[in-house]
Design an enzyme around this catalytic site. Structure first.
Site, PDB file in Angstrom:
ATOM      1  CB  SER A  84      31.929  15.034  -0.085  1.00 18.66           C
ATOM      2  OG  SER A  84      31.926  15.227   1.315  1.00 18.66           O
ATOM      3  CG  HIS A 109      32.646  15.133  -4.558  1.00 17.73           C
ATOM      4  ND1 HIS A 109      31.298  15.278  -4.380  1.00 17.73           N
ATOM      5  CD2 HIS A 109      33.032  14.144  -3.708  1.00 17.73           C
ATOM      6  CE1 HIS A 109      30.878  14.435  -3.467  1.00 17.73           C
ATOM      7  NE2 HIS A 109      31.906  13.722  -3.055  1.00 17.73           N
ATOM      8  CD  GLU A 115      28.861  17.028  -6.814  1.00 14.39           C
ATOM      9  OE1 GLU A 115      27.654  17.283  -6.814  1.00 14.39           O
ATOM     10  OE2 GLU A 115      29.548  17.045  -5.773  1.00 14.39           O
ATOM     11  CG  ASN A 166      27.435  14.975  -0.181  1.00 13.83           C
ATOM     12  OD1 ASN A 166      26.790  13.951   0.032  1.00 13.83           O
ATOM     13  ND2 ASN A 166      28.718  14.936  -0.442  1.00 13.83           N
TER      14      ASN A 166
HETATM   15  N1  CAA Z   1      36.675  -2.774  -7.507  1.00 12.84           N
HETATM   16  C1  CAA Z   1      36.268  -3.276  -8.683  1.00 12.84           C
HETATM   17  N2  CAA Z   1      34.987  -3.534  -8.943  1.00 12.84           N
HETATM   18  C2  CAA Z   1      34.071  -3.316  -7.966  1.00 12.84           C
HETATM   19  C3  CAA Z   1      34.436  -2.810  -6.712  1.00 12.84           C
HETATM   20  C4  CAA Z   1      35.802  -2.536  -6.497  1.00 12.84           C
HETATM   21  N3  CAA Z   1      36.256  -2.017  -5.362  1.00 12.84           N
HETATM   22  N4  CAA Z   1      33.316  -2.671  -5.954  1.00 12.84           N
HETATM   23  C5  CAA Z   1      32.285  -3.083  -6.701  1.00 12.84           C
HETATM   24  N5  CAA Z   1      32.734  -3.461  -7.909  1.00 12.84           N
HETATM   25  C6  CAA Z   1      31.945  -3.926  -9.031  1.00 12.84           C
HETATM   26  C7  CAA Z   1      31.552  -5.360  -8.886  1.00 12.84           C
HETATM   27  O1  CAA Z   1      32.565  -6.192  -9.371  1.00 12.84           O
HETATM   28  C8  CAA Z   1      30.296  -5.420  -9.720  1.00 12.84           C
HETATM   29  O2  CAA Z   1      30.603  -5.477 -11.085  1.00 12.84           O
HETATM   30  P1  CAA Z   1      29.654  -6.299 -12.113  1.00 12.84           P
HETATM   31  O3  CAA Z   1      28.340  -5.573 -12.113  1.00 12.84           O
HETATM   32  O4  CAA Z   1      30.371  -6.214 -13.402  1.00 12.84           O
HETATM   33  O5  CAA Z   1      29.548  -7.672 -11.542  1.00 12.84           O
HETATM   34  C9  CAA Z   1      29.649  -4.065  -9.464  1.00 12.84           C
HETATM   35  O6  CAA Z   1      30.694  -3.223  -9.034  1.00 12.84           O
HETATM   36  C10 CAA Z   1      28.564  -4.096  -8.387  1.00 12.84           C
HETATM   37  O7  CAA Z   1      29.039  -4.824  -7.349  1.00 12.84           O
HETATM   38  P2  CAA Z   1      28.170  -6.010  -6.708  1.00 12.84           P
HETATM   39  O8  CAA Z   1      26.850  -6.105  -7.374  1.00 12.84           O
HETATM   40  O9  CAA Z   1      29.020  -7.215  -6.640  1.00 12.84           O
HETATM   41  O10 CAA Z   1      27.875  -5.548  -5.289  1.00 12.84           O
HETATM   42  P3  CAA Z   1      28.895  -4.962  -4.376  1.00 12.84           P
HETATM   43  O11 CAA Z   1      28.395  -5.120  -2.996  1.00 12.84           O
HETATM   44  O12 CAA Z   1      30.255  -5.420  -4.617  1.00 12.84           O
HETATM   45  O13 CAA Z   1      28.777  -3.459  -4.901  1.00 12.84           O
HETATM   46  C11 CAA Z   1      28.257  -1.172  -4.754  1.00 12.84           C
HETATM   47  C12 CAA Z   1      28.491  -2.487  -4.084  1.00 12.84           C
HETATM   48  C13 CAA Z   1      28.955  -1.046  -6.096  1.00 12.84           C
HETATM   49  C14 CAA Z   1      28.842  -0.179  -3.778  1.00 12.84           C
HETATM   50  C15 CAA Z   1      26.734  -0.984  -4.984  1.00 12.84           C
HETATM   51  O14 CAA Z   1      26.019  -1.418  -3.861  1.00 12.84           O
HETATM   52  C16 CAA Z   1      26.349   0.467  -5.187  1.00 12.84           C
HETATM   53  O15 CAA Z   1      26.396   0.978  -6.268  1.00 12.84           O
HETATM   54  N6  CAA Z   1      25.923   1.173  -4.093  1.00 12.84           N
HETATM   55  C17 CAA Z   1      25.616   2.594  -4.135  1.00 12.84           C
HETATM   56  C18 CAA Z   1      26.901   3.375  -4.034  1.00 12.84           C
HETATM   57  C19 CAA Z   1      26.664   4.854  -3.954  1.00 12.84           C
HETATM   58  O16 CAA Z   1      25.557   5.359  -3.974  1.00 12.84           O
HETATM   59  N7  CAA Z   1      27.781   5.593  -3.824  1.00 12.84           N
HETATM   60  C20 CAA Z   1      27.741   7.011  -3.618  1.00 12.84           C
HETATM   61  C21 CAA Z   1      28.028   7.256  -2.190  1.00 12.84           C
HETATM   62  S1  CAA Z   1      27.950   8.946  -1.783  1.00 12.84           S
HETATM   63  C22 CAA Z   1      29.496   9.499  -2.079  1.00 12.84           C
HETATM   64  O17 CAA Z   1      30.409   8.814  -2.354  1.00 12.84           O
HETATM   65  C23 CAA Z   1      29.615  10.966  -2.014  1.00 12.84           C
HETATM   66  C24 CAA Z   1      30.030  11.514  -0.775  1.00 12.84           C
HETATM   67  O18 CAA Z   1      30.359  12.659  -0.813  1.00 12.84           O
HETATM   68  C25 CAA Z   1      30.010  10.849   0.523  1.00 12.84           C
END
Ligand code: CAA
Length: 382
Positions: free
Chosen positions: A123, A144, A156, A195
């Site tokens: 990342s 990424h 990315e 990031n």
């Molecule tokens: N598998 C399949 N589907 C999934 C899933 C999984 N593991 N996780 C979530 N989903 C789906 C859900 O089924 C849902 O689909 P629908 O809209 O069709 O119902 C959707 O994603 C959203 O889920 P929920 O509303 O049920 O809520 P949740 O708690 O399950 O979802 C989340 C959580 C998707 C993570 C949401 O909170 C989110 O988008 N958060 C922000 C995530 C983010 O910003 N990620 C970037 C992180 S930074 C990074 O990764 C970079 C790095 O370098 C560290």
């Protein structure tokens, strides 16, 4: 190699990111080899893929027949050589520690077919440095993904100093074929785009909590109230505090000590409270996602401050040539974090003058040089 030549993808590391990337590859129709260092890790990864595909099948996003077929296309391995010996494309998703990454790439170079491309899901770490231990740096690239990989659209694609244009194009095409939205990162610079723009946010958020202006929950409530799917503290727990910690150490070494981990983060790491994965971090995750009380949104914390320093950091990326395209930066922040708007879209609405003035004040108030406005921010017009 052409896109059609890619039949089998090996994913090295079956944790949060690795299992998600393997699932994305299965969904795109590829055969997948998933490898980790212990049986329990690959078993857990496979179980999580099974659960996630079952969730997609329940929502009728994939048919029951396709789900079964996908589960039949994945094999798990402990032996790295067995996992990658006939892979066309390898994606590494091991811990964010440079020495571990280099050790893995040294092995991959020996064990994967000569024409296989080697991608790192890092990342924020130098792709050029990772590639330097291989005999094929032109075939090493950054790829990424964002967490959860199956949901987040952004990838990315990072060009190391020696990455060939052919490797870049193939990786961009593969990401598109995986139903993702790839963005080119032209210069291999710490934190890439997402990031790097988030990095000064950690300084500001840490200082706000340290000074008692607002608590993590009050900040998260405020930002969730404005439509973010997760507040920044909840997101850190979700991604893993160990990842945030190692990442900020790495950025601090490469950019400036100001980006180093705040004290509260070091304390959490020492206590072994790493967030969702250990059941406890900033929040308690033992009964699932924390319920953040939106009525606790605190007015004393002004989200415009966060926007100001993020837009400012984004202008540094343009100045440094990490990307030439401000629209790509907006795309990264929208699709990497499910934000409603990108930094430059927000800046046009708020006004560059106002943001530059606020950055100057924040640099003074907090004594942080990283907040100082760039010439590009002061000029505006992006
Ligand atoms: N598998 C399949 N589907 C999934 C899933 C999984 N593991 N996780 C979530 N989903 C789906 C859900 O089924 C849902 O689909 P629908 O809209 O069709 O119902 C959707 O994603 C959203 O889920 P929920 O509303 O049920 O809520 P949740 O708690 O399950 O979802 C989340 C959580 C998707 C993570 C949401 O909170 C989110 O988008 N958060 C922000 C995530 C983010 O910003 N990620 C970037 C992180 S930074 C990074 O990764 C970079 C790095 O370098 C560290």
């Amino acid at each position: 190699m052409k896109l059609e030549d890619i039949k089998k993808i090996a994913v090295v590391g079956a944790g949060d990111m690795g299992h998600g990337i393997a699932e994305v590859a299965l969904l795109a129709g590829y055969k997948v080899a998933l490898r980790d260092v212990e049986q329990r890790f690959v078993d857990k990864g496979l179980q999580r893929i099974g659960e996630s595909l079952a969730r997609l099948a329940r929502k009728k996003r994939v048919s029951e027949e396709d789900r079964r077929e996908m589960m039949g296309k994945i094999e798990t391995f402990i032996d790295l050589g067995e996992a990658v010996k006939d892979a066309d494309f390898v994606i590494e998703a091991v811990p964010e520690v440079m020495d571990i990454k280099k050790r893995v790439f040294l092995e991959l170079d020996k064990l994967a077919p000569n024409d296989a491309l080697l991608a790192s899901n890092s990342s924020n770490m130098s792709i050029t440095e990772i590639a330097s231990v291989t005999s094929r740096p032109e075939k090493v690239v950054g790829m990424h993904f964002f967490n959860p990989a199956v949901v987040m659209k952004l990838v990315e694609v990072i060009k190391g100093d020696e990455t060939s244009e052919e490797t870049m194009q193939l990786t961009l095409d593969l990401a598109t074929r995986m139903n993702k939205l790839p963005v080119r990162v032209e210069k291999d610079s710490v934190g890439f785009i997402y990031n790097r723009i988030g990095a000064p946010g950690l300084i500001l958020l840490g200082a706000i909590v340290d000074r008692g202006i607002a608590t993590p929950e009050e900040i998260d409530a405020r930002l969730k109230h404005m439509g973010m799917p997760m507040g920044p503290y909840e997101l850190m727990d979700y991604v893993g505090l160990d990842i945030v910690y190692h990442s900020s150490l790495y950025v601090a070494e490469r950019l400036s000590a100001e980006y180093g981990p705040p004290e509260w983060l070091q304390e959490k790491i020492e206590a072994g409270d790493l967030g969702k994965k250990t059941g406890k971090g900033i929040y308690d995750w033992s009964r699932g996602r924390p319920a953040i009380d939106l009525s606790r949104a605190k007015e004393d914390f002004d989200p415009t401050d966060l926007i100001a320093i993020q837009v400012n950091e984004a202008t540094k990326l343009l100045e440094e040539g990490v990307t030439k395209n401000p629209d790509d930066i907006d795309k990264v922040m929208i699709h990497g974090g499910r934000a409603a708007f990108g930094p430059f879209q927000l800046a046009r609405g708020i006004g560059y003058d106002k943001l530059a003035r606020r950055c100057e004040e924040l640099a003074r108030e907090y004594g942080v040089e990283a907040f100082r406005p760039t010439e590009t921010l002061k000029k505006g017009n992006i």
